[in-house]
Design a protein around this motif. Sequence first.
Motif, PDB file in Angstrom:
ATOM      1  N   LEU A 191       6.228   6.528  -4.493  1.00 16.99           N
ATOM      2  CA  LEU A 191       6.293   5.539  -5.569  1.00 16.99           C
ATOM      3  C   LEU A 191       7.111   4.359  -5.069  1.00 16.99           C
ATOM      4  O   LEU A 191       8.220   4.539  -4.557  1.00 16.99           O
ATOM      5  CB  LEU A 191       6.962   6.148  -6.802  1.00 16.99           C
ATOM      6  N   LEU A 192       6.558   3.137  -5.209  1.00 12.25           N
ATOM      7  CA  LEU A 192       7.283   1.944  -4.770  1.00 12.25           C
ATOM      8  C   LEU A 192       6.846   0.771  -5.661  1.00 12.25           C
ATOM      9  O   LEU A 192       6.277  -0.216  -5.197  1.00 12.25           O
ATOM     10  CB  LEU A 192       6.988   1.655  -3.298  1.00 12.25           C
TER      11      LEU A 192
ATOM     12  N   GLY B 238      -0.694   1.031   1.668  1.00 14.54           N
ATOM     13  CA  GLY B 238      -0.707   1.922   0.516  1.00 14.54           C
ATOM     14  C   GLY B 238      -1.958   1.751  -0.317  1.00 14.54           C
ATOM     15  O   GLY B 238      -2.821   0.930   0.007  1.00 14.54           O
ATOM     16  N   PRO B 239      -2.074   2.530  -1.389  1.00 15.13           N
ATOM     17  CA  PRO B 239      -1.092   3.526  -1.824  1.00 15.13           C
ATOM     18  C   PRO B 239      -1.094   4.769  -0.936  1.00 15.13           C
ATOM     19  O   PRO B 239      -2.116   5.107  -0.346  1.00 15.13           O
ATOM     20  CB  PRO B 239      -1.542   3.865  -3.248  1.00 15.13           C
ATOM     21  N   VAL B 240       0.071   5.398  -0.827  1.00 12.06           N
ATOM     22  CA  VAL B 240       0.249   6.589  -0.015  1.00 12.06           C
ATOM     23  C   VAL B 240       0.623   7.740  -0.944  1.00 12.06           C
ATOM     24  O   VAL B 240       1.509   7.600  -1.784  1.00 12.06           O
ATOM     25  CB  VAL B 240       1.352   6.365   1.043  1.00 12.06           C
ATOM     26  N   ASP B 241      -0.061   8.868  -0.794  1.00 18.59           N
ATOM     27  CA  ASP B 241       0.199  10.020  -1.651  1.00 18.59           C
ATOM     28  C   ASP B 241       1.675  10.396  -1.619  1.00 18.59           C
ATOM     29  O   ASP B 241       2.290  10.467  -0.552  1.00 18.59           O
ATOM     30  CB  ASP B 241      -0.635  11.227  -1.209  1.00 18.59           C
TER      31      ASP B 241
ATOM     32  N   TYR C 112       2.584  -7.160  -6.487  1.00 19.13           N
ATOM     33  CA  TYR C 112       1.585  -6.104  -6.318  1.00 19.13           C
ATOM     34  C   TYR C 112       1.349  -5.792  -4.850  1.00 19.13           C
ATOM     35  O   TYR C 112       1.145  -4.626  -4.471  1.00 19.13           O
ATOM     36  CB  TYR C 112       0.267  -6.511  -6.987  1.00 19.13           C
ATOM     37  N   TYR C 113       1.348  -6.803  -3.989  1.00 17.64           N
ATOM     38  CA  TYR C 113       1.128  -6.557  -2.566  1.00 17.64           C
ATOM     39  C   TYR C 113       2.274  -5.767  -1.945  1.00 17.64           C
ATOM     40  O   TYR C 113       2.041  -4.910  -1.084  1.00 17.64           O
ATOM     41  CB  TYR C 113       0.932  -7.872  -1.815  1.00 17.64           C
ATOM     42  N   ILE C 114       3.528  -6.046  -2.352  1.00 19.22           N
ATOM     43  CA  ILE C 114       4.623  -5.272  -1.775  1.00 19.22           C
ATOM     44  C   ILE C 114       4.686  -3.858  -2.360  1.00 19.22           C
ATOM     45  O   ILE C 114       5.223  -2.959  -1.716  1.00 19.22           O
ATOM     46  CB  ILE C 114       5.982  -5.994  -1.889  1.00 19.22           C
ATOM     47  N   ASP C 115       4.119  -3.643  -3.563  1.00 17.72           N
ATOM     48  CA  ASP C 115       4.000  -2.280  -4.083  1.00 17.72           C
ATOM     49  C   ASP C 115       3.331  -1.372  -3.064  1.00 17.72           C
ATOM     50  O   ASP C 115       3.718  -0.215  -2.886  1.00 17.72           O
ATOM     51  CB  ASP C 115       3.131  -2.252  -5.347  1.00 17.72           C
TER      52      ASP C 115
ATOM     53  N   GLY D  15      10.539   6.263  -4.637  1.00 17.63           N
ATOM     54  CA  GLY D  15      10.898   7.640  -4.301  1.00 17.63           C
ATOM     55  C   GLY D  15       9.714   8.461  -3.855  1.00 17.63           C
ATOM     56  O   GLY D  15       8.564   8.006  -3.875  1.00 17.63           O
ATOM     57  N   TRP D  16      10.022   9.681  -3.431  1.00 19.30           N
ATOM     58  CA  TRP D  16       9.025  10.595  -2.889  1.00 19.30           C
ATOM     59  C   TRP D  16       8.914  11.836  -3.766  1.00 19.30           C
ATOM     60  O   TRP D  16       9.919  12.408  -4.195  1.00 19.30           O
ATOM     61  CB  TRP D  16       9.425  11.027  -1.476  1.00 19.30           C
TER      62      TRP D  16
END
Length: 237
Positions: free
Chosen positions: A95-96, A89-92, A38-41, A125-126
Amino acid sequence: MPDLDADSILDRLGGLENRVGELEDVNAIRRLHWAYGYYIDFNLPDQVAELFAEDGVVVFLSGEYVGHAGVRRLYGDWIQQRFTGGRPGPVDGLLLDHFQMQDVITVAPDRQTAKGRFRGMLFGGWHDDFQDTREPGMPQQFMEARIYENDYVREDGVWKIRRLDYMMQWQSNYEDGWAHTTSHLQPATKTFPEDPVGPDRLLASREHRPTWPYRRDVPMHFAHPRFGNLLAASQTD
């Protein structure tokens, strides 16, 4: 049920207590690894580093990142910068998501060390509206699979990651699929500080890990449940 004397009862209670302790250890290690996922997400390198022992190591792309400084360099200076420009993150639009699953965990008899095997899947992805933020050369949508064979240690009474061995199995652009893609990530060739985001040391040449479509065996730390039992002590050396 045969009569049991006091010593036999104490022996049984001791065995049950140890078994419960082992099950608690397995759950703690599973939770530790899932927390890592979850942290690397969300690209949180400081939180990731705190999951590692003081002398912890990450093996990634034929290199070893050593200690908390090495872990932060990998997950912060390189991965976080690569995907979010250094922002947590999360960044708009990004997806990671890392899925951690299929764990087999073996705790040593003294319950101070353990080994764990996990399978991981990554979908990244973006979104179209944000793809201009991605690093040049990165596919807009990609998938990745890996197997972990990790070492864990109890440090000050808390389970920590001692060695996280991230063995990529395949990587592909989403549109093309794994049959038509070569991994965009390639093994490290230089170490830190020559490479500011490189590993502290490279694996020996015989352990060099080419990426997809090339494959490498990932030996299992555990014995087959039917055809043989390895001593846990030898599994966790």
